[in-house]
Design a protein around this motif. Structure first.
Motif, PDB file in Angstrom:
ATOM      1  N   SER A 154       0.835  -1.210   0.000  1.00 33.29           N
ATOM      2  CA  SER A 154       0.000   0.000   0.000  1.00 33.29           C
ATOM      3  C   SER A 154       0.864   1.251   0.000  1.00 33.29           C
ATOM      4  N   GLY A 155       1.925   1.241   0.815  1.00 30.66           N
ATOM      5  CA  GLY A 155       2.759   2.426   0.964  1.00 30.66           C
ATOM      6  C   GLY A 155       3.521   2.805  -0.287  1.00 30.66           C
ATOM      7  N   ILE A 156       4.095   1.815  -0.972  1.00 31.28           N
ATOM      8  CA  ILE A 156       4.943   2.159  -2.118  1.00 31.28           C
ATOM      9  C   ILE A 156       4.138   2.512  -3.362  1.00 31.28           C
ATOM     10  N   PHE A 157       2.893   2.040  -3.463  1.00 34.57           N
ATOM     11  CA  PHE A 157       2.116   2.266  -4.683  1.00 34.57           C
ATOM     12  C   PHE A 157       1.149   3.439  -4.587  1.00 34.57           C
ATOM     13  N   TRP A 158       0.759   3.834  -3.373  1.00 37.45           N
ATOM     14  CA  TRP A 158      -0.329   4.809  -3.269  1.00 37.45           C
ATOM     15  C   TRP A 158       0.012   6.136  -3.959  1.00 37.45           C
ATOM     16  N   ASN A 159       1.107   6.741  -3.608  1.00 30.92           N
ATOM     17  CA  ASN A 159       1.429   8.072  -4.134  1.00 30.92           C
ATOM     18  C   ASN A 159       1.657   8.072  -5.645  1.00 30.92           C
ATOM     19  N   PRO A 160       2.494   7.167  -6.178  1.00 35.01           N
ATOM     20  CA  PRO A 160       2.674   7.197  -7.642  1.00 35.01           C
ATOM     21  C   PRO A 160       1.410   6.831  -8.405  1.00 35.01           C
ATOM     22  N   MET A 161       0.602   5.924  -7.889  1.00 35.90           N
ATOM     23  CA  MET A 161      -0.647   5.570  -8.563  1.00 35.90           C
ATOM     24  C   MET A 161      -1.617   6.738  -8.576  1.00 35.90           C
ATOM     25  N   PHE A 162      -1.755   7.402  -7.442  1.00 33.13           N
ATOM     26  CA  PHE A 162      -2.692   8.526  -7.360  1.00 33.13           C
ATOM     27  C   PHE A 162      -2.288   9.621  -8.338  1.00 33.13           C
ATOM     28  N   LYS A 163      -0.986   9.943  -8.373  1.00 30.57           N
ATOM     29  CA  LYS A 163      -0.516  10.983  -9.292  1.00 30.57           C
ATOM     30  C   LYS A 163      -0.747  10.574 -10.745  1.00 30.57           C
ATOM     31  N   PHE A 164      -0.513   9.287 -11.053  1.00 31.64           N
ATOM     32  CA  PHE A 164      -0.677   8.809 -12.426  1.00 31.64           C
ATOM     33  C   PHE A 164      -2.128   8.910 -12.873  1.00 31.64           C
ATOM     34  N   PHE A 165      -3.050   8.406 -12.063  1.00 29.27           N
ATOM     35  CA  PHE A 165      -4.458   8.406 -12.466  1.00 29.27           C
ATOM     36  C   PHE A 165      -5.051   9.807 -12.423  1.00 29.27           C
ATOM     37  N   PHE A 166      -4.595  10.635 -11.502  1.00 27.73           N
ATOM     38  CA  PHE A 166      -5.089  12.016 -11.445  1.00 27.73           C
ATOM     39  C   PHE A 166      -4.648  12.786 -12.686  1.00 27.73           C
ATOM     40  N   ALA A 167      -3.405  12.526 -13.131  1.00 24.15           N
ATOM     41  CA  ALA A 167      -2.889  13.213 -14.310  1.00 24.15           C
ATOM     42  C   ALA A 167      -3.577  12.737 -15.579  1.00 24.15           C
ATOM     43  N   ILE A 168      -3.860  11.440 -15.683  1.00 23.36           N
ATOM     44  CA  ILE A 168      -4.456  10.911 -16.911  1.00 23.36           C
ATOM     45  C   ILE A 168      -5.879  11.426 -17.108  1.00 23.36           C
ATOM     46  N   MET A 169      -6.503  11.874 -16.002  1.00 26.33           N
ATOM     47  CA  MET A 169      -7.842  12.466 -16.107  1.00 26.33           C
ATOM     48  C   MET A 169      -7.779  13.997 -16.065  1.00 26.33           C
ATOM     49  N   TYR A 170      -6.596  14.567 -16.341  1.00 29.04           N
ATOM     50  CA  TYR A 170      -6.403  16.014 -16.379  1.00 29.04           C
ATOM     51  C   TYR A 170      -6.808  16.688 -15.075  1.00 29.04           C
ATOM     52  N   ARG A 171      -6.589  15.971 -13.966  1.00 28.70           N
ATOM     53  CA  ARG A 171      -6.819  16.515 -12.620  1.00 28.70           C
ATOM     54  C   ARG A 171      -8.242  17.029 -12.420  1.00 28.70           C
ATOM     55  N   THR A 172      -9.211  16.335 -13.022  1.00 29.55           N
ATOM     56  CA  THR A 172     -10.610  16.785 -12.927  1.00 29.55           C
ATOM     57  C   THR A 172     -11.502  15.810 -12.174  1.00 29.55           C
ATOM     58  N   GLN A 173     -10.973  14.625 -11.801  1.00 27.34           N
ATOM     59  CA  GLN A 173     -11.824  13.598 -11.203  1.00 27.34           C
ATOM     60  C   GLN A 173     -11.182  13.054  -9.909  1.00 27.34           C
ATOM     61  N   PRO A 174     -11.162  13.803  -8.817  1.00 27.69           N
ATOM     62  CA  PRO A 174     -10.517  13.309  -7.581  1.00 27.69           C
ATOM     63  C   PRO A 174     -11.214  12.082  -6.990  1.00 27.69           C
ATOM     64  N   THR A 175     -12.547  12.054  -7.026  1.00 26.24           N
ATOM     65  CA  THR A 175     -13.260  10.899  -6.464  1.00 26.24           C
ATOM     66  C   THR A 175     -12.930   9.632  -7.245  1.00 26.24           C
ATOM     67  N   TRP A 176     -12.998   9.741  -8.557  1.00 32.81           N
ATOM     68  CA  TRP A 176     -12.645   8.607  -9.410  1.00 32.81           C
ATOM     69  C   TRP A 176     -11.206   8.177  -9.168  1.00 32.81           C
ATOM     70  N   THR A 177     -10.321   9.144  -8.995  1.00 29.91           N
ATOM     71  CA  THR A 177      -8.905   8.844  -8.789  1.00 29.91           C
ATOM     72  C   THR A 177      -8.684   8.079  -7.488  1.00 29.91           C
ATOM     73  N   TYR A 178      -9.339   8.519  -6.421  1.00 28.60           N
ATOM     74  CA  TYR A 178      -9.211   7.802  -5.146  1.00 28.60           C
ATOM     75  C   TYR A 178      -9.703   6.357  -5.271  1.00 28.60           C
ATOM     76  N   LEU A 179     -10.843   6.163  -5.936  1.00 31.73           N
ATOM     77  CA  LEU A 179     -11.400   4.821  -6.091  1.00 31.73           C
ATOM     78  C   LEU A 179     -10.457   3.922  -6.896  1.00 31.73           C
ATOM     79  N   ILE A 180      -9.963   4.435  -8.025  1.00 30.82           N
ATOM     80  CA  ILE A 180      -9.107   3.611  -8.879  1.00 30.82           C
ATOM     81  C   ILE A 180      -7.769   3.326  -8.199  1.00 30.82           C
ATOM     82  N   THR A 181      -7.260   4.272  -7.441  1.00 32.44           N
ATOM     83  CA  THR A 181      -6.015   4.031  -6.702  1.00 32.44           C
ATOM     84  C   THR A 181      -6.222   2.939  -5.665  1.00 32.44           C
TER      85      THR A 181
END
Length: 601
Positions: free
Chosen positions: A146-173
């Motif tokens: 959980s620790g090593i993947f959370w931050n890079p995954m969140f940044k990756f998915f948040f960026a791929i959605m152009y930083r417009t979908q925080p709820t979706w990003t949290y769920l997918i992370t």
């Protein structure tokens, strides 16, 4: 047979004399007396070798072209390799620690303090020290993933959605993190199972414990996959409801690692492979419950082959599943080859109805398979093709672990399962089919063909370490106790080298008449040995005429006479639980060992 009632006087105490046996060599062994054999060596080294092979191959594959529907190394190469590497490193370090403190090592006293309680019944609500180590290791791995993947995954998915979908990003992370929980658990499910368990051989722990850890990790795997799948649908709903498909450069709804523009048909199947794997896991888990195993063994047996589908779908779903399952897959495959080799052999046996008990049968081996020749108790898995071509059931033998020079034959005892549903007709259970073979032969002894796997030995300390071996058993639970009695007698020569004198007391709770039950052949085989009168005491307690055995009183009586005791219990669940409770309480203020026979798998 497990409740406290007022004591009843005058139990039968039986001692007698006749012949003694000597050890012989077996097909596998170089020195069976010391428990060393080719099979020992193979399974001893199999676990560390499989970890080394798995680690090297897995790290190497992260640099190769990925075949799976989700390849995290393509997006998070450093974190993925770190996750795989730490899993194997953690596995190696925990294994090295357990190996260093196993019995007969220089740290064996530490092992005794840490692990001796684990010879009792295992449970989530009364964990022993060995289980705490297992849970610590498991939580550590899940927390690290959980620790090593959370931050890079969140940044990756948040960026791929152009930083417009925080709820979706949290769920997918969260979905991605729990996906790595499942690959850790999947690896542990396979590494902990197998009748020739590498955990049991390498760390000298009972096979029942390997089965227990397999069950725990399997249940956790099912819940982890459910937790992994549920947020997926919420994320898909948010994705479909808020973002039109025309924005093809954004993450796809089904596989968020790739965009609509770049997704392939193969990657589209990621949701289907996950759902199908979950269905298989749920089916396997439900049909593995004890009630199903007991009443519908073939359902349990055949649905368990769905593990092949689970493994295939999981490895297709995500590459890390394959990387972490490699060690368990190697050890399980080798175990399967050994079992296939053993079960192909056919032995002749005689099915005998015991005269001292109207509902007790003995399987007397005509062709003698190899014996473990080291320690009791020892167990074989037996298949009788006439009753079922697939079912194999565990039997603890009442015979000597060493093949006897006086010609004593290997044998097993069983009672047919009693029907509990009134007049309702049910398909005959396996033991009922076996007893029926005797009935259709006019009540005469009948020769049968059997296939056997084993022997499987519980790696408990040698009985010569103890001054008292106390066996508290009920019904056919006497089998393991009789084997202990033979072991105590055969260990006499070890006492010449300064080890403590050992005596064996067997408290046997039965419903049958004492004078008849003590004439059973297996009982006589033990009690008619020359040294039995000096070191073996058989106390038979008839529950019909005297009420229930006062386990608490008998236990405390013999504990007060012993310096270093070993307690063995087998039989009805109530009796075993009471003995285990007494042992747990006693172990808090003195050094002792105990073992419960839990061959229910």
């Amino acid at each position: 047979d497990g409740r406290n009632d007022p004591p009843h006087p005058n139990p039968i105490i039986l001692t007698s004399t006749l012949m003694e046996s000597k050890p012989i060599k077996t097909a596998w062994s170089k020195d069976d007396r010391n428990g060393k054999s080719k099979k020992d060596a193979i399974f001893f080294w199999l676990l560390p070798i499989s970890i080394i092979i798995g680690a090297g191959l897995s790290i190497g594959l992260t640099y190769a072209t990925c075949y799976a529907q989700i390849c995290t190394q393509d997006y998070f190469p450093f974190e993925t390799r770190l996750h795989v590497g730490v899993f194997y490193l953690w596995l190696f370090l925990i294994g090295l620690f357990l190996f260093s403190v196993r019995p007969r090592s220089s740290w064996s006293r530490f092992w005794e303090r840490t692990h001796r309680i684990s010879f009792g019944r295992l449970g989530l609500w009364h964990p022993n020290n060995a289980e705490f180590l297992f849970y610590f290791w498991l939580l550590g791995m899940l927390g690290f993933a959980s620790g090593i993947f959370w931050n890079p995954m969140f940044k990756f998915f948040f960026a791929i959605m152009y930083r417009t979908q925080p709820t979706w990003t949290y769920l997918i992370t969260f979905v991605g993190i729990t996906g790595h929980w499942t690959d850790v658990l999947l690896g542990l499910v396979f590494i902990s199972i197998g009748r020739n368990s590498t955990l049991a051989w390498f760390f000298k722990i009972p096979v029942e414990h390997s089965i227990y850890y397999h069950k725990v990790t399997s249940y956790l795997l099912m819940f982890a996959v459910i937790i992994h799948m549920v947020p997926v649908y919420a994320a898909i709903g948010i994705r479909v409801a808020t973002i039109p498909d025309s924005l093809s450069d954004l993450a796809s709804a089904v596989n968020p690692y790739v965009s609509y523009a770049a997704i392939t048909y193969w990657q589209w199947g990621v949701l289907a492979s996950g759902i199908l794997a979950l269905i298989f896991i749920i089916v396997i888990t439900i049909t593995s419950l004890q009630r199903v195993r007991t009443n519908n063994f073939n359902v349990f047996y055949f649905t368990h082959f769905l593990w092949v589908g689970v493994l295939f779908l999981a490895c297709v779903h995500a590459a890390t599943d394959f990387y972490l399952v490699l060690p368990g897959l190697i050890t399980y495959s080798v175990d399967g080859l050994f079992r296939l080799f053993e079960v192909k052999k056919t032995y002749r046996a005689l099915l005998v109805k015991e005269m001292g008990d109207d509902n007790l049968y003995r399987i007397q081996m005509i062709d003698q398979p190899k014996r473990c020749a080291i320690n009791a108790p020892f167990t074989y898995y037996i298949n009788v093709p006439t009753c079922s071509k697939r079912e194999l059931h565990p039997f603890t033998s009442p015979s000597s672990p060493q093949a006897a020079s006086d010609g004593t034959e290997l044998s097993f005892l069983f009672r047919p399962v009693t029907q509990t549903d009134g007049t309702k007709k049910r398909k005959l259970e396996w033991t009922q089919k076996l007893a029926q073979l005797h009935a259709v032969n006019g009540g005469k002894d009948v020769e049968i063909k059997v296939h056997m796997e084993g022997p499987y030995v519980t790696p408990i300390p040698r009985v010569t370490r103890f001054d008292l071996v106390l066996c508290i058993v009920g019904g056919t639970g006497i089998t393991g106790a009789l084997s202990f009695g033979h072991t105590v007698i055969e260990s006499l020569q070890d006492r010449l080298h300064g080890e403590n004198a050992t005596r064996c007391v067997i408290l046997w709770s039965v419903r049958e008449d004492e004078s008849a039950i003590v004439q059973l052949k297996n009982v006589r085989d033990l009690m008619d040995r020359p040294q039995a009168s000096a070191i073996i005491s058989l106390v038979v307690h008839n529950t019909r005429s005297k009420g229930r055995l006062n386990v608490d009183e008998q236990f405390r009586k013999y504990m007060s006479e012993a310096q270093l005791p070993f307690v063995y219990t087998s039989g009805p669940a109530g009796l075993m639980e009471q003995v285990a409770s007494l042992c747990r309480a006693e172990s808090r203020h003195r050094k002792m060992f105990w073992h419960e026979a839990q061959w229910d798998s």
